[in-house]
Write an enzyme that holds these catalytic residues in place. Structure first.
Site, short mmCIF file in Angstrom:
data_model
loop_
_atom_site.label_atom_id
_atom_site.label_comp_id
_atom_site.label_asym_id
_atom_site.label_seq_id
_atom_site.Cartn_x
_atom_site.Cartn_y
_atom_site.Cartn_z
N SER A 22 59.17 -22.25 -14.30
CA SER A 22 59.42 -21.81 -12.92
C SER A 22 58.08 -21.82 -12.21
CB SER A 22 60.01 -20.39 -12.90
OG SER A 22 59.91 -19.82 -11.61
N SER A 23 58.09 -22.01 -10.91
CA SER A 23 56.83 -21.87 -10.17
C SER A 23 56.21 -20.51 -10.44
CB SER A 23 57.08 -22.02 -8.66
OG SER A 23 57.64 -23.27 -8.37
N GLU A 64 18.12 -18.57 1.92
CA GLU A 64 19.01 -18.29 3.04
C GLU A 64 20.39 -18.92 2.82
OE1 GLU A 64 15.73 -17.82 6.64
OE2 GLU A 64 16.93 -19.65 6.52
N THR A 82 55.41 -22.51 -4.86
CA THR A 82 56.51 -23.40 -5.23
C THR A 82 56.31 -24.81 -4.68
OG1 THR A 82 58.08 -21.58 -5.40
CG2 THR A 82 58.99 -23.79 -5.05
N SER A 139 11.50 -25.31 12.12
CA SER A 139 11.86 -25.00 13.51
C SER A 139 11.89 -26.28 14.33
CB SER A 139 10.84 -24.03 14.11
OG SER A 139 11.05 -23.87 15.50
N HIS A 166 11.85 1.52 -1.77
CA HIS A 166 12.14 1.80 -0.35
C HIS A 166 11.38 0.83 0.57
CE1 HIS A 166 13.99 5.68 -1.52
NE2 HIS A 166 13.00 5.72 -2.40
N SER A 177 54.63 -18.06 -3.78
CA SER A 177 54.72 -18.37 -5.21
C SER A 177 54.02 -19.67 -5.55
CB SER A 177 56.19 -18.48 -5.62
OG SER A 177 56.82 -19.52 -4.85
#
Length: 438
Positions: free
Chosen positions: A117-118, A309, A84, A296, A166, A82
């Site tokens: 209330s929580s 990336e 809480t 690299s 494709h 919850s």
């Protein structure tokens, strides 16, 4: 010297929960501060709190909303479902601050948590924090991307390239048309998110423990929404049904789905850029991204598409958050969802990742890539699929023969068509002109 502002319940939570060692994102805590401030103001307006106590709580809560006490919220995400512990963390920090200002004890439950209330505060904060991050970060990022793409489309409007379906050569397309597809994807994502925001602004507050509104004024929820609206320049309203708002997290899951769709769109765009940039010799080599760093540690001169990336990894994480949020969203057992902290964290993290990704991709890749015109022209002239433009004059079968021959000989389609048809060169040039095929 002990500078902690929280009290016993927070200390117990720190003892009990050390699973992920990951507290809530700051945006969530700030939103919780706004909710607590609005609740204190509402309780004053409804004659539940005196002015001095209400102002002390409200001022302390606003300090939380402004990020002045972020370090005082260390409770792990992986806690009671919850939330809480985090609600009590806020109640205690605010109570301590308010007590110092007021010169008398302000109680975390009786005063700060009055009428709450929580079970309704945390779902409310999930919605409010999502609205904040969308309005302040993600939607502005999407608007920025629209401008960047528009400018780039104008710059590239006259450039024609080989289209692909494709991953294979297809009919030509203007590069500006290709980018317009990206722009439309992001625009549609923005519209979807804005549509979901209409439901995000409907809050669970006022439902208290199970949705019945026990121990709170019937006007409390509406008053809190009105005050929150003043703080955040957004129109909030009470949820149509408190039982659904507390036991389920369907709107939060809807937002996760919209963010997942945006992640998929960004993944597609990023991968298009990576393919177009591939090479420079053995790939497509249609564009060149700027060199941002060495590509690299062993191959000198290598340049990698580092920004696309990085964005694809961020998108993959958002997709993972969506899956986790889907599991969490169905974890409403009777009158309460019990994975609220996970949902709140995932929505904020996803929104922030996407906002940052959009800005990086827009400014460090889309705005700055250069077109390799010679490469585009070379490939386009030899594209056998251009023969499609002759279908109505020579038929599909003859067109297939020409395409196969051009591909086998690696010759321009125009030269092969001159040899294999009785169409004159001027007509062929007109029919095969890529500029007229886009």
């Amino acid at each position: 010297m002990d500078n902690t502002l929280y009290q016993k319940q927070t200390e117990l939570a720190l003892e009990n929960f050390a699973i992920g060692n990951e507290p809530f994102p700051a945006t969530f805590i700030h939103a919780l501060g706004y909710v607590k401030a609005a609740c204190a103001t509402a309780n004053f307006e409804l004659d539940k709190l005196d002015k001095a106590r209400s102002e002390a709580i409200c001022n302390a809560a606003m300090e939380v909303a402004e990020g002045k006490h972020d370090a005082q919220f260390p409770v792990d995400i992986y806690q009671t479902g919850s939330g809480t512990s985090t609600n009590m963390n806020a109640n205690e920090v605010i109570a301590t601050l308010a007590s110092e200002r007021l010169g008398e004890t302000v109680h975390p439950n009786d005063d700060v948590n009055m009428g709450q209330s929580s079970n309704d505060v945390i779902p409310t904060t999930i919605h409010v924090s999502s609205v904040i991050v969308l309005k302040q970060s993600l939607i502005p990022a999407l608007e920025h991307s629209h401008k960047v793409l528009h400018k780039k489309m104008e710059e590239l409007n006259g450039i024609i390239k080989t289209g692909r379906t494709h991953l294979m050569d297809a009919m030509p397309i203007k590069m500006s048309q290709e980018l317009s597809g990206w722009q439309a994807q992001l625009k549609q994502s923005k519209l979807r998110i804005e549509d979901t925001m209409q439901r995000l602004t409907r809050l669970a507050i006022g439902g208290t423990a199970v949705g019945t509104g026990i121990n709170t004024d019937k006007k409390f929820g509406g008053t809190v929404c009105e005050v929150l609206g003043r703080y955040l320049d957004t129109t909030f309203s009470v949820a149509d049904n408190h039982f659904a708002a507390i036991s389920a997290q369907d709107t939060a899951l809807e937002l996760a789905g919209q963010l997942n769709t945006l992640a998929a769109a960004l993944m597609k765009i990023s991968n298009d850029i990576r393919w177009m940039n591939s090479g420079p010799l053995a790939g497509l080599g249609e564009i060149s991204l700027p060199k941002l760093q060495a590509g690299s540690s062993i191959m000198p001169g290598k340049v990698n598409p580092v920004i696309p990336e990085a964005v694809t990894m961020a998108c993959a994480q958002v997709m993972g958050y969506h899956t986790a949020t889907t599991v969490a969203g169905q974890s409403g057992n009777f009158q309460l969802n019990v994975m609220l902290p996970l949902i709140g964290r995932n929505l904020i993290k996803s929104s922030e990742l996407l906002a940052n990704s959009i800005m990086h991709l827009s400014d460090k890749a889309i705005a700055t890539f250069e077109v390799n015109q010679d490469k585009l022209n070379e490939v386009l002239a030899k594209n056998p699929i251009l023969v499609t433009a002759l279908n109505q004059r020579i038929g599909y079968e003859k067109g297939t023969e020409i395409a196969k021959q051009a591909y086998a000989d690696k010759r321009d389609i125009l030269d092969v068509a001159k040899e294999m048809t009785d169409l004159d060169e001027a007509e062929l040039k007109t029919l095969l002109d890529p500029a007229k095929l886009v």
